[in-house]
Design a protein around this motif. Sequence first.
Motif, PDB file in Angstrom:
ATOM      1  N   MET A  81       9.364   6.851  -4.271  1.00  0.00           N
ATOM      2  CA  MET A  81      10.026   5.573  -4.523  1.00  0.00           C
ATOM      3  C   MET A  81       9.464   4.974  -5.812  1.00  0.00           C
ATOM      4  SD  MET A  81      10.138   3.995  -0.669  1.00  0.00           S
ATOM      5  CE  MET A  81       8.375   3.762  -0.597  1.00  0.00           C
ATOM      6  N   ASN A  82      10.312   4.854  -6.803  1.00  0.00           N
ATOM      7  CA  ASN A  82       9.938   4.274  -8.097  1.00  0.00           C
ATOM      8  C   ASN A  82      10.708   2.980  -8.332  1.00  0.00           C
ATOM      9  OD1 ASN A  82       8.330   6.573  -8.595  1.00  0.00           O
ATOM     10  ND2 ASN A  82      10.053   7.637  -9.556  1.00  0.00           N
ATOM     11  N   SER A  83      10.238   2.200  -9.285  1.00  0.00           N
ATOM     12  CA  SER A  83      10.903   0.937  -9.646  1.00  0.00           C
ATOM     13  C   SER A  83      11.201   0.100  -8.417  1.00  0.00           C
ATOM     14  CB  SER A  83      12.189   1.223 -10.421  1.00  0.00           C
ATOM     15  OG  SER A  83      11.929   1.990 -11.576  1.00  0.00           O
ATOM     16  N   LEU A  84      10.207  -0.047  -7.575  1.00  0.00           N
ATOM     17  CA  LEU A  84      10.399  -0.745  -6.307  1.00  0.00           C
ATOM     18  C   LEU A  84      10.743  -2.208  -6.521  1.00  0.00           C
ATOM     19  CD1 LEU A  84       7.612   1.024  -4.299  1.00  0.00           C
ATOM     20  CD2 LEU A  84       9.987   0.821  -3.551  1.00  0.00           C
ATOM     21  N   LEU A  85      11.586  -2.722  -5.634  1.00  0.00           N
ATOM     22  CA  LEU A  85      12.051  -4.099  -5.657  1.00  0.00           C
ATOM     23  C   LEU A  85      11.626  -4.803  -4.383  1.00  0.00           C
ATOM     24  CD1 LEU A  85      15.713  -3.263  -6.750  1.00  0.00           C
ATOM     25  CD2 LEU A  85      13.867  -4.079  -8.241  1.00  0.00           C
ATOM     26  N   PRO A  86      11.489  -6.129  -4.412  1.00  0.00           N
ATOM     27  CA  PRO A  86      11.141  -6.842  -3.165  1.00  0.00           C
ATOM     28  C   PRO A  86      12.112  -6.544  -2.030  1.00  0.00           C
ATOM     29  CG  PRO A  86      10.847  -8.286  -5.048  1.00  0.00           C
ATOM     30  CD  PRO A  86      11.483  -7.030  -5.581  1.00  0.00           C
ATOM     31  N   GLU A  87      13.367  -6.302  -2.330  1.00  0.00           N
ATOM     32  CA  GLU A  87      14.344  -6.013  -1.272  1.00  0.00           C
ATOM     33  C   GLU A  87      14.166  -4.630  -0.670  1.00  0.00           C
ATOM     34  OE1 GLU A  87      14.947  -7.258  -4.343  1.00  0.00           O
ATOM     35  OE2 GLU A  87      16.841  -6.473  -5.146  1.00  0.00           O
ATOM     36  N   ASP A  88      13.260  -3.816  -1.206  1.00  0.00           N
ATOM     37  CA  ASP A  88      12.928  -2.530  -0.586  1.00  0.00           C
ATOM     38  C   ASP A  88      11.905  -2.705   0.537  1.00  0.00           C
ATOM     39  OD1 ASP A  88      12.991  -1.102  -3.867  1.00  0.00           O
ATOM     40  OD2 ASP A  88      14.537  -0.911  -2.305  1.00  0.00           O
ATOM     41  N   THR A  89      11.391  -3.908   0.709  1.00  0.00           N
ATOM     42  CA  THR A  89      10.430  -4.166   1.774  1.00  0.00           C
ATOM     43  C   THR A  89      11.047  -3.910   3.138  1.00  0.00           C
ATOM     44  OG1 THR A  89       9.197  -5.798   0.478  1.00  0.00           O
ATOM     45  CG2 THR A  89       9.039  -5.963   2.881  1.00  0.00           C
ATOM     46  N   ALA A  90      10.395  -3.053   3.919  1.00  0.00           N
ATOM     47  CA  ALA A  90      10.922  -2.662   5.229  1.00  0.00           C
ATOM     48  C   ALA A  90       9.939  -1.708   5.894  1.00  0.00           C
ATOM     49  CB  ALA A  90      12.279  -1.970   5.086  1.00  0.00           C
ATOM     50  N   VAL A  91      10.195  -1.437   7.160  1.00  0.00           N
ATOM     51  CA  VAL A  91       9.542  -0.315   7.827  1.00  0.00           C
ATOM     52  C   VAL A  91      10.409   0.920   7.578  1.00  0.00           C
ATOM     53  CG1 VAL A  91       8.748   0.663  10.000  1.00  0.00           C
ATOM     54  CG2 VAL A  91       8.523  -1.802   9.587  1.00  0.00           C
ATOM     55  N   TYR A  92       9.798   1.967   7.072  1.00  0.00           N
ATOM     56  CA  TYR A  92      10.512   3.198   6.746  1.00  0.00           C
ATOM     57  C   TYR A  92      10.245   4.246   7.833  1.00  0.00           C
ATOM     58  CZ  TYR A  92      11.807   1.494   2.154  1.00  0.00           C
ATOM     59  OH  TYR A  92      12.371   0.772   1.118  1.00  0.00           O
ATOM     60  N   TYR A  93      11.332   4.859   8.298  1.00  0.00           N
ATOM     61  CA  TYR A  93      11.269   5.862   9.343  1.00  0.00           C
ATOM     62  C   TYR A  93      11.826   7.193   8.830  1.00  0.00           C
ATOM     63  CZ  TYR A  93      10.983   1.761  12.413  1.00  0.00           C
ATOM     64  OH  TYR A  93      10.619   0.587  13.013  1.00  0.00           O
ATOM     65  N   CYS A  94      11.151   8.286   9.166  1.00  0.00           N
ATOM     66  CA  CYS A  94      11.783   9.580   8.932  1.00  0.00           C
ATOM     67  C   CYS A  94      12.414  10.060  10.232  1.00  0.00           C
ATOM     68  CB  CYS A  94      10.797  10.595   8.383  1.00  0.00           C
ATOM     69  SG  CYS A  94       9.554  11.184   9.520  1.00  0.00           S
ATOM     70  N   ALA A  95      13.401  10.914  10.093  1.00  0.00           N
ATOM     71  CA  ALA A  95      14.157  11.373  11.248  1.00  0.00           C
ATOM     72  C   ALA A  95      14.607  12.807  11.028  1.00  0.00           C
ATOM     73  CB  ALA A  95      15.365  10.468  11.479  1.00  0.00           C
ATOM     74  N   ALA A  96      14.695  13.554  12.129  1.00  0.00           N
ATOM     75  CA  ALA A  96      15.156  14.941  12.106  1.00  0.00           C
ATOM     76  C   ALA A  96      16.519  15.038  12.774  1.00  0.00           C
ATOM     77  CB  ALA A  96      14.155  15.850  12.813  1.00  0.00           C
ATOM     78  N   GLN A 141       7.189   7.067  13.876  1.00  0.00           N
ATOM     79  CA  GLN A 141       6.806   5.732  14.339  1.00  0.00           C
ATOM     80  C   GLN A 141       7.031   4.663  13.280  1.00  0.00           C
ATOM     81  OE1 GLN A 141       4.720   7.880  13.060  1.00  0.00           O
ATOM     82  NE2 GLN A 141       3.410   6.683  11.684  1.00  0.00           N
ATOM     83  N   GLY A 142       7.254   5.080  12.043  1.00  0.00           N
ATOM     84  CA  GLY A 142       7.506   4.142  10.959  1.00  0.00           C
ATOM     85  C   GLY A 142       6.254   3.836  10.151  1.00  0.00           C
ATOM     86  N   THR A 143       6.481   3.521   8.881  1.00  0.00           N
ATOM     87  CA  THR A 143       5.389   3.105   7.995  1.00  0.00           C
ATOM     88  C   THR A 143       5.876   1.905   7.179  1.00  0.00           C
ATOM     89  OG1 THR A 143       3.784   3.852   6.329  1.00  0.00           O
ATOM     90  CG2 THR A 143       6.011   4.737   6.144  1.00  0.00           C
ATOM     91  N   GLN A 144       5.043   0.886   7.082  1.00  0.00           N
ATOM     92  CA  GLN A 144       5.429  -0.357   6.431  1.00  0.00           C
ATOM     93  C   GLN A 144       5.316  -0.227   4.914  1.00  0.00           C
ATOM     94  OE1 GLN A 144       6.452  -3.528   7.802  1.00  0.00           O
ATOM     95  NE2 GLN A 144       6.896  -3.920   5.637  1.00  0.00           N
ATOM     96  N   VAL A 145       6.360  -0.642   4.226  1.00  0.00           N
ATOM     97  CA  VAL A 145       6.359  -0.755   2.769  1.00  0.00           C
ATOM     98  C   VAL A 145       6.624  -2.217   2.419  1.00  0.00           C
ATOM     99  CG1 VAL A 145       7.559  -0.126   0.634  1.00  0.00           C
ATOM    100  CG2 VAL A 145       7.093   1.611   2.373  1.00  0.00           C
ATOM    101  N   THR A 146       5.721  -2.816   1.672  1.00  0.00           N
ATOM    102  CA  THR A 146       5.870  -4.205   1.252  1.00  0.00           C
ATOM    103  C   THR A 146       5.799  -4.269  -0.264  1.00  0.00           C
ATOM    104  OG1 THR A 146       4.821  -4.980   3.293  1.00  0.00           O
ATOM    105  CG2 THR A 146       4.969  -6.546   1.469  1.00  0.00           C
ATOM    106  N   VAL A 147       6.833  -4.847  -0.870  1.00  0.00           N
ATOM    107  CA  VAL A 147       6.911  -4.975  -2.318  1.00  0.00           C
ATOM    108  C   VAL A 147       6.831  -6.456  -2.668  1.00  0.00           C
ATOM    109  CG1 VAL A 147       8.203  -4.419  -4.400  1.00  0.00           C
ATOM    110  CG2 VAL A 147       8.361  -2.924  -2.400  1.00  0.00           C
ATOM    111  N   SER A 148       5.803  -6.820  -3.394  1.00  0.00           N
ATOM    112  CA  SER A 148       5.625  -8.220  -3.767  1.00  0.00           C
ATOM    113  C   SER A 148       6.270  -8.496  -5.119  1.00  0.00           C
ATOM    114  CB  SER A 148       4.144  -8.567  -3.810  1.00  0.00           C
ATOM    115  OG  SER A 148       3.496  -7.811  -4.819  1.00  0.00           O
ATOM    116  N   SER A 149       6.761  -9.717  -5.250  1.00  0.00           N
ATOM    117  CA  SER A 149       7.435 -10.086  -6.508  1.00  0.00           C
ATOM    118  C   SER A 149       6.466 -10.666  -7.520  1.00  0.00           C
ATOM    119  CB  SER A 149       8.549 -11.089  -6.216  1.00  0.00           C
ATOM    120  OG  SER A 149       8.011 -12.232  -5.585  1.00  0.00           O
TER     121      SER A 149
END
Length: 127
Positions: free
Chosen positions: A83-98, A119-127
């Motif tokens: 994930m490059n050029s991250l934006l505050p709106e990318d803030t979320a819990v990210y889940y992978c799925a099969a 189980q998910g991993t938290q991504v937080t992008v600050s402005s």
Amino acid sequence: QVQLVESGGGLVQAGGSLRLSCTGSGRPFSWYGMAWFRQAPGKEREFVAAISWSGGSTDYEDSVKGRFTISRDNGKNTVYLQMNSLLPEDTAVYYCAADRATWRVGVTTRAADFGSWGQGTQVTVSS
């Protein structure tokens, strides 16, 4: 069933980068298409990116095209989300799925088609 464990989330400033990893165990990882979804507070889970079992096909949600890259290493039973050029709106819990299906032709972006979730991993992008 494939058991999935995500890692790599964290806090980053806007414009920064993160790489998420998801490692699978159980049934042969290379049989399954994989995807990343995310869920922001108060919002429904949404599709982010998908990759076929062979890695030959990928698809992305429009808002992440050109910024995020999904890839996989079947020898390491791992799928990545760069994930490059991250934006505050990318803030979320990210889940992978099969994928529920093995050796699907192409990719699917429907959450209902995925039978195993991490189980998910938290991504937080600050402005």
